[in-house]
Design an enzyme around this catalytic site. Structure first.
Site, PDB file in Angstrom:
ATOM      1  N   ASP A  17       1.327  -0.964   0.336  1.00 44.54           N
ATOM      2  CA  ASP A  17       0.040  -0.126  -0.577  1.00 44.54           C
ATOM      3  C   ASP A  17       0.927   1.347   0.188  1.00 44.54           C
ATOM      4  O   ASP A  17       0.988   1.973   1.023  1.00 44.54           O
ATOM      5  CB  ASP A  17      -0.735  -0.033   1.527  1.00 44.54           C
ATOM      6  CG  ASP A  17      -2.298   0.518   1.138  1.00 44.54           C
ATOM      7  OD1 ASP A  17      -2.505   1.035   0.017  1.00 44.54           O
ATOM      8  OD2 ASP A  17      -2.883   1.342   2.296  1.00 44.54           O
ATOM      9  N   LYS A 126      -9.777   2.108  -8.946  1.00 42.48           N
ATOM     10  CA  LYS A 126      -9.896   2.055  -8.093  1.00 42.48           C
ATOM     11  C   LYS A 126     -10.904   3.351  -7.285  1.00 42.48           C
ATOM     12  O   LYS A 126     -11.132   4.629  -7.795  1.00 42.48           O
ATOM     13  CB  LYS A 126      -9.197   2.683  -6.404  1.00 42.48           C
ATOM     14  CG  LYS A 126      -9.157   2.590  -5.594  1.00 42.48           C
ATOM     15  CD  LYS A 126      -7.843   2.266  -4.912  1.00 42.48           C
ATOM     16  CE  LYS A 126      -7.690   1.860  -3.615  1.00 42.48           C
ATOM     17  NZ  LYS A 126      -6.293   1.897  -2.947  1.00 42.48           N
ATOM     18  N   THR A 150     -13.153   0.887  -3.167  1.00 44.79           N
ATOM     19  CA  THR A 150     -12.364   1.231  -1.679  1.00 44.79           C
ATOM     20  C   THR A 150     -13.548   1.720  -0.825  1.00 44.79           C
ATOM     21  O   THR A 150     -14.662   2.316  -1.012  1.00 44.79           O
ATOM     22  CB  THR A 150     -11.183   2.138  -2.394  1.00 44.79           C
ATOM     23  OG1 THR A 150     -10.712   2.432  -1.148  1.00 44.79           O
ATOM     24  CG2 THR A 150     -11.861   3.380  -2.701  1.00 44.79           C
TER      25      THR A 150
END
Length: 316
Positions: A17, A126, A150
């Protein structure tokens, strides 16, 4: 002896991440995720000044949103040179309540990756897990563009994402933990709410059991971790996206990380199938104070970081 990170990789796909692709080699993740906050941190580091200047020179005269997309795609392209799997690239959070604008922006990002010679099956778009974002993802998936939904905090969001047949969801463990800890105040018992008793861990475990029971193919990627205990408690989840700091803690430890989530065991647990139309989804999300607050807070934070990133680019 194997490290805890190596042990975790036996049951879970480990994802980094970070937007700082210089950090990736040390941990050998399969995939990587980025967001405006991570890209903002990366562009302020001196080692990326040359890359940023190169993108800005190449995009002179373009609108700031186009320059932003060029920059985030450049970071994603560099990340894909290092990892074997996929990278997640985020649509501007300011579009979270506009399905058509999200679709347009997502397709432009994919076009930029394609122009850079990237196999776009390795790119996940995303998008925030609002109703509008989930419907944009439904259309993108139908067009062959895989998505990562997300800012997911609730079971209702997970159900709607499954119905839209999105590729992957990212339930946020740490931010759920933050909310319950803040709400409990002095009553919070850290030891009693750790590991499998952590409210963020429990949220992901519930989604995992539901998806696996009904054979839902949407991948589950736990995200937003505050400590190693949360990560280890979700060993066996499809994927876990982990910050470099926590990846290093896992790499430095030789503690075990046994599989705790099991798809076969989930099949045997009783479940009731759930489906929502738009009104039912909005009501279910509204009934979940934690998810409502954290979703709004997350969108505001990512939108603010997008604005900061624009300001930095305009100043250079």
């Amino acid at each position: 002896m194997s490290t805890q990170l190596q042990a975790l990789k036996q049951s879970t796909t480990v994802v980094a991440d970070t937007g700082d692709f210089h950090q990736l080699q040390a941990y050998q993740p399969q995939d990587a995720t980025t967001n405006p906050s991570l890209i903002l941190k990366a562009v302020q580091k001196p080692e990326y000044a040359g890359l940023v200047d190169e993108v800005l020179a190449k995009t002179q005269g373009l609108a700031i949103d186009e320059r932003m997309d060029q920059l985030i795609v450049r970071f994603g392209t560099e990340i894909l040179k290092i990892i074997p799997g996929r990278v997640s690239t985020e649509v501007d959070a300011r579009l979270s309540f506009d399905t058509n604008a999200t679709l347009t922006r997502a397709e432009r990002i994919i076009d930029l990756y394609r122009a850079a010679g990237v196999d776009t099956s390795r790119v996940l778009i995303k998008i925030a897990s609002t109703w509008e974002g989930i419907q944009a993802a439904r259309v993108l998936e139908q067009r062959g563009i895989p998505t990562n939904l997300t800012l997911l905090f609730s079971f209702a969001q997970a159900v709607a994402c499954a119905d839209a047949k999105v590729q992957l969801i990212s339930p946020f463990v740490g931010r759920i933990y933050d909310w319950y800890k803040k709400q409990s105040g002095s009553e919070w018992d850290e030891a009693a709410r750790a590991g499998v008793n952590d409210p963020g861990v429990q949220s992901v475990s519930r989604i995992f059991d539901y998806y696996k029971h009904f054979g839902i193919t949407t991948e589950i990627m736990g995200a937003s971790f505050r400590n190693v205990g949360q990560i280890v408690a979700l060993a066996g989840c499809d994927l876990l996206t982990i910050s470099p700091d926590l990846l290093q803690q896992l790499a430095d430890s030789q503690a075990p990380a046994p599989r705790l989530l099991d798809a076969a065991a989930a099949k045997a647990k009783p479940q009731t199938f759930v489906q929502y139309d738009e009104a039912q989804f909005r009501f279910a999300l509204n009934e979940d104070a934690m998810a409502t607050e954290k979703l709004a807070e997350g969108i505001r934070a990512f939108a603010a970081d997008a604005i900061k990133l624009e300001t930095i680019l305009q100043a250079r």
